[in-house]
Design a protein around this motif. Structure first.
Motif, PDB file in Angstrom:
ATOM      1  N   SER A 132      46.619  22.227  -2.026  1.00 45.25           N
ATOM      2  CA  SER A 132      45.340  22.168  -1.316  1.00 45.25           C
ATOM      3  C   SER A 132      44.936  23.526  -0.731  1.00 45.25           C
ATOM      4  O   SER A 132      43.773  23.726  -0.415  1.00 45.25           O
ATOM      5  CB  SER A 132      45.398  21.113  -0.213  1.00 45.25           C
ATOM      6  OG  SER A 132      46.421  21.401   0.701  1.00 45.25           O
TER       7      SER A 132
ATOM      8  N   ASN B 190      47.645  18.100   6.397  1.00 46.22           N
ATOM      9  CA  ASN B 190      47.935  18.535   5.025  1.00 46.22           C
ATOM     10  C   ASN B 190      49.431  18.651   4.733  1.00 46.22           C
ATOM     11  O   ASN B 190      49.834  18.661   3.580  1.00 46.22           O
ATOM     12  CB  ASN B 190      47.273  19.888   4.724  1.00 46.22           C
ATOM     13  CG  ASN B 190      45.802  19.759   4.348  1.00 46.22           C
ATOM     14  OD1 ASN B 190      45.049  20.703   4.478  1.00 46.22           O
ATOM     15  ND2 ASN B 190      45.374  18.582   3.912  1.00 46.22           N
TER      16      ASN B 190
ATOM     17  N   ASN C 153      36.078  19.607  -3.711  1.00 45.00           N
ATOM     18  CA  ASN C 153      37.268  19.294  -4.506  1.00 45.00           C
ATOM     19  C   ASN C 153      37.178  19.940  -5.893  1.00 45.00           C
ATOM     20  O   ASN C 153      38.107  20.617  -6.346  1.00 45.00           O
ATOM     21  CB  ASN C 153      37.404  17.770  -4.613  1.00 45.00           C
ATOM     22  CG  ASN C 153      38.754  17.325  -5.144  1.00 45.00           C
ATOM     23  OD1 ASN C 153      39.689  18.127  -5.227  1.00 45.00           O
ATOM     24  ND2 ASN C 153      38.861  16.056  -5.508  1.00 45.00           N
TER      25      ASN C 153
ATOM     26  N   THR D 145      45.022  16.905  -5.654  1.00 47.65           N
ATOM     27  CA  THR D 145      44.631  18.176  -5.027  1.00 47.65           C
ATOM     28  C   THR D 145      44.852  18.232  -3.513  1.00 47.65           C
ATOM     29  O   THR D 145      44.859  19.329  -2.946  1.00 47.65           O
ATOM     30  CB  THR D 145      43.145  18.491  -5.299  1.00 47.65           C
ATOM     31  OG1 THR D 145      42.363  17.369  -4.892  1.00 47.65           O
ATOM     32  CG2 THR D 145      42.915  18.771  -6.770  1.00 47.65           C
ATOM     33  N   GLU D 146      44.967  17.101  -2.857  1.00 46.60           N
ATOM     34  CA  GLU D 146      45.173  17.172  -1.404  1.00 46.60           C
ATOM     35  C   GLU D 146      45.735  15.873  -0.834  1.00 46.60           C
ATOM     36  O   GLU D 146      45.405  14.792  -1.302  1.00 46.60           O
ATOM     37  CB  GLU D 146      43.841  17.475  -0.684  1.00 46.60           C
ATOM     38  CG  GLU D 146      44.011  17.735   0.803  1.00 46.60           C
ATOM     39  CD  GLU D 146      42.706  18.068   1.511  1.00 46.60           C
ATOM     40  OE1 GLU D 146      41.704  17.377   1.276  1.00 46.60           O
ATOM     41  OE2 GLU D 146      42.704  19.023   2.313  1.00 46.60           O
TER      42      GLU D 146
ATOM     43  N   SER E  30      46.060  14.260   3.119  1.00 40.92           N
ATOM     44  CA  SER E  30      45.653  14.465   4.502  1.00 40.92           C
ATOM     45  C   SER E  30      46.208  13.294   5.314  1.00 40.92           C
ATOM     46  O   SER E  30      45.641  12.207   5.316  1.00 40.92           O
ATOM     47  CB  SER E  30      44.130  14.524   4.555  1.00 40.92           C
ATOM     48  OG  SER E  30      43.689  14.914   5.826  1.00 40.92           O
TER      49      SER E  30
END
Ligand code: AVJ
Length: 324
Positions: A37, A167, A219, A284-285, A287
């Motif tokens: 990320s 993250n 994104n 991609t991430e 959280s």
């Protein structure tokens, strides 16, 4: 540090850390492809994140801002005057800029991975606070936190707002807190951080899939950055944004989903390629969302003692102050 307009802008050198693309080639080649990320935050990505904060669905920024507006004086009193204010992931420095007049730090140290973005922010900041001692640092503090000698040796306060802490994976999260703890002595300022809390799934889902498509652009932009970093040929139009709250893992996941079969090639050394089937995703991430208890437990394990915590009326978000 009363803000006053000035045409005098002090520019300081930003120390830059090396940023290799090795991990990218490797993570794209893995069975379940991922892109870290941190690569979301190139200059355009940082701008897009700024825009996300204005969308009606992304409650985090404005909820946290309301907590700061309401309780900043209490926070300043708890922390005490004359600290070295270390702003982790400073971005546009806007959050700190509102606290600086109250906190009256001896030195302000904005730290961010995006050098260009930081440079632009500093022009604005030094105009507003011409007398402030600013020591900007461009580095990826998530992997190593190397504070140069020019960073004040007196009482350090780490400022980590915005729930960026989310993250980190649970293991990396404790590690990171321990790293911060190691950089603090018993009488130091400590840690002031913002944490997004677990809440109704629908509220979180919408925050990460806004109706204007800004989060989708944020994104998908990571692919443009990857193209630049490893000389790859991602076609952004092949990829769709997915963002949703995963209840069991207590985290939001962002993915890019291939609309059709695609082959991506990179020409940086060692060169290579990767085939994706239609529907296949690149993660991609993450959280992570915490409860007050789960967050306090993490801090405890890292050697911090929570001293104060502040909330919005819905308890959607928490700002906490922890001491070494
Ligand atoms: C900057 C990491 C706090 O996780 O909410 C916003 C990034 N990702 N929308 C978050 C993000 C999608 C944001 N942080």
């Amino acid at each position: 540090y009363r803000p006053r307009p000035s045409i005098l802008v002090r520019r300081r050198e930003i120390s830059t850390a090396a940023d290799p693309g090795d991990d990218l080639r490797e993570s794209l080649s893995a069975d379940s492809a991922t892109i870290s990320s941190k690569y979301l935050y190139d200059p355009l990505g940082s701008k897009l994140f700024e825009l996300i904060c204005y969308t009606p669905e992304y409650y985090l920024t404005r909820t946290e801002a309301a907590i700061f507006d309401r309780h900043a004086e209490d926070m300043a009193t708890a922390v005490g005057a004359g600290v070295t204010f270390i702003d982790l992931g400073a971005g546009n420095c806007a959050k700190a800029a509102r606290l600086l007049p109250l906190f009256k730090p001896r030195q302000y140290v904005p730290v961010d991975i995006s050098t260009e973005f930081l440079k632009n922010s500093l022009v604005v900041l030094q105009t507003a606070f011409p007398a402030l001692d600013v020591q900007p640092l461009a580095m990826d503090f998530s992997s190593t936190l190397q504070l140069p000698p020019s960073v004040g040796q007196d009482r350090r306060l780490f400022f980590y707002p915005g729930s960026s802490f989310g993250n980190f994976s649970p293991i990396a999260a404790v590690e990171f807190l321990r790293t911060l703890r190691r950089n603090l002595r018993a009488d130091d300022g400590g840690l002031l951080m913002g944490i997004d809390l677990v809440k109704d799934k629908i509220v979180i889902d919408q925050a990460y899939s806004d109706s204007l498509g800004i989060t989708a652009a944020f994104n998908r932009n990571v692919l443009l950055n990857v193209n630049r970093l490893i000389d790859a040929d991602f076609d952004v139009s092949d990829w769709e944004h997915r963002g949703f709250f995963h209840l069991d893992k207590s985290r939001v996941e962002m993915h890019l989903e291939a609309k059709r079969d695609v082959t991506v090639t990179w020409r940086s050394q060692p060169d290579g390629s990767r085939r994706f089937r239609a529907g296949e995703r690149i993660h991609t991430e993450n959280s992570y969302k915490y409860t007050t208890d789960s967050m306090f437990a993490l801090l405890d394990r890292a050697g911090f003692a929570v001293s104060d915590s502040w909330f919005d009326p819905h308890k959607w978000f928490m700002v906490l102050y922890a001491k070494p």
